[in-house]
Design a protein around this motif. Structure first.
Motif, PDB file in Angstrom:
ATOM      1  N   ASP A   1       0.799  -1.147   0.133  1.00  0.00           N
ATOM      2  CA  ASP A   1       0.109   0.185   0.152  1.00  0.00           C
ATOM      3  C   ASP A   1       0.792   1.248   0.061  1.00  0.00           C
ATOM      4  OD1 ASP A   1      -1.579   2.217   0.878  1.00  0.00           O
ATOM      5  OD2 ASP A   1      -3.169   1.026   1.832  1.00  0.00           O
TER       6      ASP A   1
ATOM      7  N   HIS B   1       0.309   4.180   0.907  1.00  0.00           N
ATOM      8  CA  HIS B   1       0.089   5.212   1.892  1.00  0.00           C
ATOM      9  C   HIS B   1       0.331   4.492   3.374  1.00  0.00           C
ATOM     10  CE1 HIS B   1      -1.369   8.077  -0.663  1.00  0.00           C
ATOM     11  NE2 HIS B   1      -2.370   7.316  -1.124  1.00  0.00           N
ATOM     12  N   MET B   2       0.844   3.347   3.260  1.00  0.00           N
ATOM     13  CA  MET B   2       1.165   2.614   4.576  1.00  0.00           C
ATOM     14  C   MET B   2       2.661   2.882   4.921  1.00  0.00           C
ATOM     15  SD  MET B   2      -1.035   1.061   6.368  1.00  0.00           S
ATOM     16  CE  MET B   2      -2.440  -0.062   5.748  1.00  0.00           C
TER      17      MET B   2
ATOM     18  N   GLU C   1      -4.124  -9.515   7.870  1.00  0.00           N
ATOM     19  CA  GLU C   1      -4.936 -10.205   6.649  1.00  0.00           C
ATOM     20  C   GLU C   1      -4.268 -11.110   5.908  1.00  0.00           C
ATOM     21  OE1 GLU C   1      -6.108  -6.576   4.462  1.00  0.00           O
ATOM     22  OE2 GLU C   1      -7.067  -8.091   2.856  1.00  0.00           O
TER      23      GLU C   1
ATOM     24  N   ARG D   1       1.491   0.673  12.621  1.00  0.00           N
ATOM     25  CA  ARG D   1       1.711   1.610  11.554  1.00  0.00           C
ATOM     26  C   ARG D   1       2.651   2.859  11.730  1.00  0.00           C
ATOM     27  NH1 ARG D   1      -4.437   0.988   9.102  1.00  0.00           N
ATOM     28  NH2 ARG D   1      -4.585  -1.320   8.977  1.00  0.00           N
TER      29      ARG D   1
ATOM     30  N   GLU E   1       4.532   6.342  11.166  1.00  0.00           N
ATOM     31  CA  GLU E   1       3.948   7.876  10.825  1.00  0.00           C
ATOM     32  C   GLU E   1       2.649   7.952  11.360  1.00  0.00           C
ATOM     33  OE1 GLU E   1       5.389   8.773   6.811  1.00  0.00           O
ATOM     34  OE2 GLU E   1       7.443   8.046   7.516  1.00  0.00           O
ATOM     35  N   GLU E   2       1.954   7.280  12.067  1.00  0.00           N
ATOM     36  CA  GLU E   2       0.370   7.532  12.397  1.00  0.00           C
ATOM     37  C   GLU E   2       0.253   7.850  13.800  1.00  0.00           C
ATOM     38  OE1 GLU E   2      -2.417   4.758  10.766  1.00  0.00           O
ATOM     39  OE2 GLU E   2      -1.294   4.815   8.815  1.00  0.00           O
ATOM     40  N   ALA E   3       0.042   9.328  14.181  1.00  0.00           N
ATOM     41  CA  ALA E   3      -0.480   9.535  15.344  1.00  0.00           C
ATOM     42  C   ALA E   3      -1.195  10.694  15.524  1.00  0.00           C
ATOM     43  CB  ALA E   3       1.056   9.811  16.214  1.00  0.00           C
TER      44      ALA E   3
ATOM     45  N   LYS F   1      -5.067  12.409  17.657  1.00  0.00           N
ATOM     46  CA  LYS F   1      -6.060  11.776  18.672  1.00  0.00           C
ATOM     47  C   LYS F   1      -6.866  10.501  18.400  1.00  0.00           C
ATOM     48  CE  LYS F   1      -9.323  15.199  17.859  1.00  0.00           C
ATOM     49  NZ  LYS F   1     -10.318  15.932  17.625  1.00  0.00           N
TER      50      LYS F   1
ATOM     51  N   HIS G   1      -5.250   8.246  16.289  1.00  0.00           N
ATOM     52  CA  HIS G   1      -4.165   7.294  15.899  1.00  0.00           C
ATOM     53  C   HIS G   1      -3.254   7.165  17.008  1.00  0.00           C
ATOM     54  CE1 HIS G   1      -5.760   8.957  12.116  1.00  0.00           C
ATOM     55  NE2 HIS G   1      -5.555   7.750  11.368  1.00  0.00           N
TER      56      HIS G   1
ATOM     57  N   ALA H   1      -8.137  -1.801  -2.896  1.00  0.00           N
ATOM     58  CA  ALA H   1      -7.261  -2.499  -1.906  1.00  0.00           C
ATOM     59  C   ALA H   1      -7.412  -3.825  -2.314  1.00  0.00           C
ATOM     60  CB  ALA H   1      -7.582  -2.036  -0.546  1.00  0.00           C
TER      61      ALA H   1
ATOM     62  N   GLU I   1     -14.042   6.889  11.444  1.00  0.00           N
ATOM     63  CA  GLU I   1     -13.946   5.647  10.754  1.00  0.00           C
ATOM     64  C   GLU I   1     -13.773   4.401  11.655  1.00  0.00           C
ATOM     65  OE1 GLU I   1     -10.636   5.666   7.977  1.00  0.00           O
ATOM     66  OE2 GLU I   1     -10.739   3.425   7.812  1.00  0.00           O
TER      67      GLU I   1
ATOM     68  N   ASN J   1     -13.183  -1.399   8.095  1.00  0.00           N
ATOM     69  CA  ASN J   1     -13.042  -1.493   6.604  1.00  0.00           C
ATOM     70  C   ASN J   1     -13.251  -3.084   6.354  1.00  0.00           C
ATOM     71  OD1 ASN J   1     -11.895  -0.478   3.893  1.00  0.00           O
ATOM     72  ND2 ASN J   1     -10.223  -1.738   4.590  1.00  0.00           N
TER      73      ASN J   1
ATOM     74  N   GLU K   1      -3.756  18.916  13.656  1.00  0.00           N
ATOM     75  CA  GLU K   1      -4.521  17.567  13.670  1.00  0.00           C
ATOM     76  C   GLU K   1      -4.081  16.722  12.435  1.00  0.00           C
ATOM     77  OE1 GLU K   1      -9.081  15.973  14.393  1.00  0.00           O
ATOM     78  OE2 GLU K   1      -8.776  18.038  14.223  1.00  0.00           O
ATOM     79  N   TYR K   2      -3.826  15.467  12.942  1.00  0.00           N
ATOM     80  CA  TYR K   2      -3.564  14.411  11.785  1.00  0.00           C
ATOM     81  C   TYR K   2      -4.953  13.710  11.275  1.00  0.00           C
ATOM     82  CZ  TYR K   2      -1.310  10.006   9.893  1.00  0.00           C
ATOM     83  OH  TYR K   2      -0.844   9.154   9.280  1.00  0.00           O
TER      84      TYR K   2
ATOM     85  N   LYS L   1      -6.170  10.897   8.648  1.00  0.00           N
ATOM     86  CA  LYS L   1      -5.802   9.814   7.747  1.00  0.00           C
ATOM     87  C   LYS L   1      -7.005   8.703   7.636  1.00  0.00           C
ATOM     88  CE  LYS L   1      -2.208   6.864   6.254  1.00  0.00           C
ATOM     89  NZ  LYS L   1      -3.254   5.623   5.609  1.00  0.00           N
TER      90      LYS L   1
ATOM     91  N   GLY M   1      -8.102   4.862   6.735  1.00  0.00           N
ATOM     92  CA  GLY M   1      -7.350   3.577   6.946  1.00  0.00           C
ATOM     93  C   GLY M   1      -6.624   3.242   5.770  1.00  0.00           C
ATOM     94  N   LYS M   2      -7.264   3.800   4.492  1.00  0.00           N
ATOM     95  CA  LYS M   2      -6.764   3.354   3.131  1.00  0.00           C
ATOM     96  C   LYS M   2      -6.779   4.706   2.580  1.00  0.00           C
ATOM     97  CE  LYS M   2      -7.232  -1.169   3.318  1.00  0.00           C
ATOM     98  NZ  LYS M   2      -6.025  -1.965   3.628  1.00  0.00           N
ATOM     99  N   GLY M   3      -5.661   5.258   2.141  1.00  0.00           N
ATOM    100  CA  GLY M   3      -5.467   6.392   1.539  1.00  0.00           C
ATOM    101  C   GLY M   3      -4.555   7.371   2.254  1.00  0.00           C
ATOM    102  N   GLN M   4      -4.572   8.541   1.449  1.00  0.00           N
ATOM    103  CA  GLN M   4      -3.706  10.045   1.827  1.00  0.00           C
ATOM    104  C   GLN M   4      -3.938  10.253   3.057  1.00  0.00           C
ATOM    105  OE1 GLN M   4      -1.227  11.323  -0.481  1.00  0.00           O
ATOM    106  NE2 GLN M   4      -0.915  12.648   1.363  1.00  0.00           N
ATOM    107  N   ALA M   5      -2.746  10.618   3.675  1.00  0.00           N
ATOM    108  CA  ALA M   5      -2.834  11.204   5.159  1.00  0.00           C
ATOM    109  C   ALA M   5      -2.866  12.747   4.861  1.00  0.00           C
ATOM    110  CB  ALA M   5      -1.799  10.752   5.974  1.00  0.00           C
TER     111      ALA M   5
END
Lengths: 327, 189
Positions: free
Chosen positions: A52, A54-55, A80, A102, A104-106, A108, A110, A223, A246, A249, B28-29, B31, B33-37
């Motif tokens: 992916d 963006h991952m 998966e 994951r 680079e994800e942080a 409120k 994440h 995906a 969200e 998925n 604020e971040y 993102k 789950g799938k896709g551009q952040a």
């Protein structure tokens, strides 16, 4: 004066919240036990990882005592591939509550390390799996049944545009008039603009009173979902939203190994174009698909977010013992 | 040239956006789950003072704005510029009318002000939170009012007009909160 006394060593969630969290997790396990869905555990570290674009993945070096060479292992971003190999091996319906990682994800909503519920149902399509997930969230939230909307309908209702037929130039223009000229005036990727508009203009407005499923995403955002046989512009993928968040998925899972290989290659082409190193495709996963993945649907649910909403909290740090900053 | 990426954004970081230095207020971040952040950022344009919300693709880089705050004493105005001095180095600097803006009416000689410099040039002049100024004109108050209810307008030496209690008279020095423009008390003698 001892400096350590100023360190905030306390958990980011209070103990009462952790008790409530344990009850919710027990309810989830009960939900699957009653349905004869088998609980499994798959490795957190694996030899291959996702492609992916963006991952961002965590990796580490394994000093293998049986080999002179160090080996790179990757922390899973979701279980998966391993769970699909179990399905290929004849496991039947399975679920797992596991940590996913994951980079680079942080923020409120994440944390780089988070808890994921993932399950697979042989002989289900994405519609049947939406029904089952709906039952689970009604149980957890005590909420009304969810409602459903296609991705296309959501854009038509909230932005009066058709995401499947609108041209790139028109999307750029709409993005600019909505206040995103900084990104949209030169953006060459339709999906980036669609994801921007969806996350900023639609997501905050759906699933407010009761959860909302969005399904049939554009094929370009498939995906690992099957392309719809009646309308090949869309993929049999869904997401669940509640109170602007969200939560899940899911896919009617792609089982065709040739198409899977093509998608890996397409991902790597995108990665190269974005100056990212290509990813070595997971040969074991592809070999499993080759031997035959049963017709099935699968979904991943963010458990920390689910618990955050169930307990009326605003940050996932409030429902996990220690967030990454004080882990 | 120094650059700053969205993942370095936090309150107080200064970047250049559309040619104007901006102060980051919130980041604020966002993102899928799938896709551009994306990063949804609240910022304040330092020259115009306007606050705005902008969304950037995560990882995008910006030129750092060479902006710093210095504490300087207000000296005097020659009508075109307002002159300030560093009390330690005795170095002087002149701010134009745009930088002083509405705060003109709160500038008191020898008061310490915060001057925001962009590439060495003053762009914002912030007065202290409280200033003391003499009343040049106000209606004589009604006898017996000591509670300060209602109040009346009073003009101060700098031309600022504030509401003061009825018992306060012309010639007295009052303490004013420059953030709200409200009377705080009579000055301590």
């Amino acid at each position: 004066m001892n400096n350590r006394s100023h360190l905030n060593w306390r958990p980011t969630a209070d103990i009462q919240t952790l008790r409530q969290r344990a009850v919710i997790i027990a309810d989830i396990r009960q939900f699957f036990a009653l349905r004869n869905v088998l609980e499994v555990e798959t490795p957190s570290l694996s030899n291959a990882t996702v492609s992916d674009l963006h991952m961002r993945v965590f990796s580490t070096q394994f000093n293998d005592p049986m080999s002179p060479q160090q080996r790179t292992l990757y922390l899973q971003t979701s279980p998966e591939y391993a769970m699909k190999r179990l399905l290929c091996a004849g496991s039947g319906a399975i679920y797992q509550i596991a940590k996913a990682f994951r980079n680079e994800e942080a923020g409120k909503h994440h944390n780089p390390e988070f808890t994921m519920l993932e399950w697979y149902r042989p002989d289900f399509d994405h519609v049947q799996l939406m029904n089952e997930l709906d039952e689970l969230v009604q149980l957890i939230f005590g909420c009304e049944p969810s409602y459903r909307m296609t991705y296309q309908q959501a854009f038509k209702d909230y932005l009066s545009l058709d995401p499947l037929s609108t041209s790139l130039a028109e999307l750029q223009k709409r993005g600019c008039t909505l206040g995103y000229e900084h990104i949209c005036r030169d953006e060459q990727d339709k999906d980036t603009i669609l994801q921007l508009l969806f996350s900023h203009e639609i997501e905050p407005k759906i699933g407010i009173q009761r959860p909302c499923f969005i399904y049939n995403f554009p094929a370009s955002q498939a995906a690992l979902a099957r392309i719809n046989l009646q309308d090949e512009r869309v993929a049999e993928r869904f997401e669940l939203y509640y109170k602007g968040i969200e939560l899940a998925n899911g896919f009617h899972e792609l089982a065709n190994v040739h198409e899977q290989r093509q998608r890996f290659n397409a991902d790597n082409d995108q990665r190269l174009a974005a100056n990212l190193p290509p990813v070595t495709t997971d040969a074991l996963f592809l070999a499993g698909l080759e031997s035959g993945l049963p017709n099935c649907a699968g979904v991943a649910v963010g458990i920390d977010r689910l618990i955050m909403l169930a307990l009326d909290k605003t940050k996932i740090a409030q429902v996990i013992t220690f967030d990454y900053q004080n882990a | 040239m120094a650059t700053i990426s969205t993942n370095e954004f936090k309150a107080g970081v200064k970047i250049m956006l559309d040619g104007e230095p901006c102060n980051i207020l919130e980041n604020e971040y966002v993102k899928p789950g799938k896709g551009q952040a994306f990063n949804r950022v609240k910022l304040k344009k330092l020259i115009s003072g306007k606050s705005l919300e902008k969304t950037f693709k995560s990882g995008e880089s910006f030129e750092a704005a060479d902006v710093m705050d210095v504490e300087l004493s207000y000296l005097y105005t020659d009508g075109e510029f307002w002159h300030f001095m560093n009390n330690e180095s005795f170095e002087q600097i002149a701010a134009d009318e745009k930088a002083v803006g509405d705060n003109i009416k709160w500038l008191v000689e020898n008061d310490s002000c915060t001057i925001t410099l962009w590439n060495g040039t003053p762009i914002v002049v912030s007065p202290p939170n409280f200033v003391e100024l003499e009343i040049t004109e106000t209606d004589p108050g009604l006898k017996g009012d000591t509670a300060g209810t209602g109040g009346k307008p009073a003009t101060l030496t700098t031309g600022a007009v504030v509401r003061v209690p009825l018992f306060v008279q012309t010639g007295e020095v009052v303490k004013v909160d420059t953030r709200s423009g409200e009377y705080a008390s009579r000055a301590q003698k």
